[in-house]
Design an enzyme around this catalytic site. Structure first.
Site, short mmCIF file in Angstrom:
data_model
loop_
_atom_site.label_atom_id
_atom_site.label_comp_id
_atom_site.label_asym_id
_atom_site.label_seq_id
_atom_site.Cartn_x
_atom_site.Cartn_y
_atom_site.Cartn_z
N CYS A 2 0.82 -1.21 0.00
CA CYS A 2 0.00 0.00 0.00
C CYS A 2 0.86 1.26 0.00
O CYS A 2 1.98 1.28 0.48
CB CYS A 2 -0.96 0.05 1.17
SG CYS A 2 -2.06 -1.35 1.34
N GLY A 101 -0.73 -1.59 6.64
CA GLY A 101 -0.48 -2.54 7.72
C GLY A 101 -1.68 -3.40 8.00
O GLY A 101 -2.66 -3.43 7.26
N GLU A 492 7.09 -14.51 -11.07
CA GLU A 492 6.56 -13.22 -10.61
C GLU A 492 5.88 -12.43 -11.72
O GLU A 492 4.81 -11.85 -11.51
CB GLU A 492 7.69 -12.36 -10.02
CG GLU A 492 8.16 -12.78 -8.65
CD GLU A 492 9.28 -11.90 -8.15
OE1 GLU A 492 9.21 -11.48 -6.98
OE2 GLU A 492 10.22 -11.61 -8.91
#
Length: 612
Positions: A2, A101, A492
């Site tokens: 984020c 978080g 990835e």
């Protein structure tokens, strides 16, 4: 994970927020949103998808506010959609917040708030926290600052937050625990971000918040406190990042640019550290702990992802040249498996971002057990350099592409220097041998320039195998971690399943997969295991496997066996990994582009992993 951006000052906030979100999109790109003060109200705009979709939605909206916050999300609680996107507003509209978080006890807090009449529209932990702040604020009839501090005292988990209060429209409140926040200082204005990239074009003066720090930010005043209300003076630092470092510079993707920057980033990593006559290496950040390093009985390297592969390279190098036993651990496993840590152990933590949550938790565990902890990190001012006893910056420069390339080669460059220097100081290698190795290291940037000239050839190989569903990567010795890294890069960014193995282990299972549809990538450079690698290639060819081999320039034996060979310059065996990884980066890049994948922002991934 984020991205956070905020602004308070005299300028229009929205253009600054939008530009900041674009700079931060590599940290998360599931959804994006902004909130601003307009006509004594907090107005939020948010949208699932890329920042560009938010920009399109607001193209005809005039936003004149000079205070605002913005967020780009990597989903943890709740799928990506408009409702779960940040910012989140409290039930009665008093507080609006953005958050990085995870709040681990959000379910318990949510249940308690429900008994007090609070409900949530979203699935996020963030909405629970902003409702908790509002509940404490209204029940106690207290200031917004105190409400934030009291709410955070009840939180278990990690957060970087910026809060707006409808009743206190002249300020932003920011707080940090385990998720980075930086404050940029202007003239009667302040910027807030989760890293320095959105700030560099506006200011070079910044403050990095530490854990349990809280900032009350007005246009002409910044107050810093701990969560328990102790004020402290800020430490203002200068950031040395040019705007060109965070632009694509004519390349189609950041990843390609960063692959081609490796000659310079490696040079920058050893610049000023290698004496001009190659007689010594100076790692100033380790000077206080180097006697402990020299006398170490054991070194433990902790890292995650690509940095873990760099750690495996370090294990080979340190054991070879310094004869110190080395263990390499995933940070995520180390922190939970009750490891044996002695007070005379050296722990080396490796992280590109300096914010990797699992690695930070492992550092905390190691320090509690009395070990000396060293950091190898790319980001000045990040958490790992502040939480370790000593360390070395890699100086790779900003890495925007989510799949790490130049950060990896910078990390292993540091590990090479450390291994050579320890070997000399411990008397394992002679001064003559040391100088030879250092000289060969200084030649690596020029040799990578030669490797990059194979780009067009690698693109042609990629065109042949872009539709493959599986790849196998094989290497021996220090090239085994390179095989792991090559496989990870392909996974990835192209979403093709790939596995890395020690070449000798192939016949203990993976050889069952070999057929004419399975490309096998060998790192087959001239070293002490070369003859064994040739035998492994013959085993693959006997089963009609397709072989792509990275070989030393001039090799003829493997050229006659492999379907494709990519030549790299000859170098000292201990440095071959710095050359052999580059073709694998390019191969992954071109396959991903040909498959129309988003190379810089691969699905489900984010650059800085600040949550478990």
């Amino acid at each position: 994970m984020c991205g956070i951006v905020g602004y308070i000052g005299r300028k229009r906030a929205y253009p600054i927020l939008l530009n900041g979100l674009k700079r931060l999109e590599y940290r998360g790109y599931d959804s994006a949103g902004v909130a601003v003060f307009e006509n004594k109200e907090i107005i939020s705009y948010k949208k699932q998808g890329k920042v560009s979709e938010l920009e399109d939605m607001l193209a005809d909206t005039k936003i004149n506010s000079n205070i605002g916050i913005g967020h780009t999300r990597w989903a943890t609680h709740g799928e990506p959609n408009d409702v779960n996107a940040h910012p989140h507003t409290s039930q009665n509209g008093i507080f609006t917040m953005i958050h990085n978080g995870i709040i681990e006890n959000f379910e318990r807090l949510k249940s308690k708030l429900a008994t007090r009449g609070y409900s949530c529209n979203s699935e996020t932990d963030t909405e629970v926290l902003v409702n908790l702040i509002e509940y404490i604020y209204t029940k106690g009839n207290i200031s917004a600052e105190l409400a934030v501090r009291l709410a955070l005292s009840k939180v278990i988990g990690a957060y970087g937050i910026v809060v707006m209060c409808k009743n206190e429209p002249d300020k932003l409140i920011a707080a940090r625990k385990g998720s980075p926040l930086v404050i940029g200082i202007g003239k009667n204005e302040y910027y807030i971000a989760s890293d320095a990239t959105p700030i560099v074009e506006y200011t070079k003066s910044v403050i990095y918040l530490d854990n349990d720090n809280l900032a009350i930010i007005k246009r002409n005043q910044l107050t810093l406190k701990t969560i328990d209300n102790t004020e402290f003076e800020p430490e203002i630092q200068k950031i040395d990042i040019g705007i060109d470092a965070i632009e694509k510079g004519g390349f189609d993707h950041f990843m390609l640019k960063e692959i081609f920057e490796q000659p310079q980033s490696i040079k920058d990593t050893f610049r000023g550290r290698i004496k001009s006559d190659f007689s010594d290496i100076r790692l100033g950040g380790l000077s206080d702990v180097f006697p402990k390093l020299v006398n170490a009985k054991r070194i433990i390297i902790i890292a995650c992802g690509t940095s873990w592969h760099a750690g495996l390279v370090g294990e080979y190098l340190i054991e070879e040249f310094a004869r110190i036993p080395v263990e390499v651990e995933y940070g995520s496993e180390f922190r939970y498996r009750n490891p044996v840590i002695n007070s005379d152990d050296i722990v080396i933590a490796i992280s590109q971002s300096g914010e990797t949550a699992d690695t930070l938790a492992a550092i905390e565990m190691a320090r509690k057990n009395g070990a000396t902890v060293i950091g190898i990190c790319n980001v000045v001012g990040s958490s790992i350099p502040r939480e370790t006893d000593a360390g070395v910056y890699t100086h790779a420069g900003p890495e925007i592409g989510v799949a790490s390339t130049k950060a990896f080669t910078a990390q292993v460059t540091v590990l090479n220097m450390l291994a050579f220097l320890l070997g000399k100081k411990r008397g394992v290698i002679s001064q003559e041998r040391f100088e030879f190795l250092v000289k060969k290291l200084s030649e690596i940037p020029q040799k990578i320039e030669q490797v990059l000239k194979t780009n067009d050839q690698i693109k042609k190989i990629a065109e042949l195998y872009k539709n493959s569903t599986n790849f196998l990567y094989l290497g021996r010795g220090v090239q085994f971690p390179v095989a792991l890294e090559g496989a990870l890069k392909l996974k990835e960014i192209s979403y093709i399943h790939a596995e890395g193995y020690p070449a000798a282990e192939m016949k203990h299972g993976p050889i069952a997969l070999i057929d004419e549809n399975m490309p096998v990538v060998f790192i087959a450079t001239k070293d002490k295991t070369y003859d064994k690698i040739v035998s492994n290639i013959q085993e693959i060819k006997a089963r009609k496997g397709v072989v792509i081999a990275v070989v030393t320039e001039g090799d003829t034996a493997i050229k006659n066996l492999a379907d494709h060979v990519i030549e790299i310059p000859d170098t000292e065996e201990a440095l071959g990994h710095l050359l052999s990884v580059v073709p694998l980066q390019l191969l992954s890049y071109h396959i991903a582009v040909l498959r129309n994948c988003n190379v810089d922002q691969p699905r489900n991934l984010a650059k800085s992993v600040t949550v478990e």
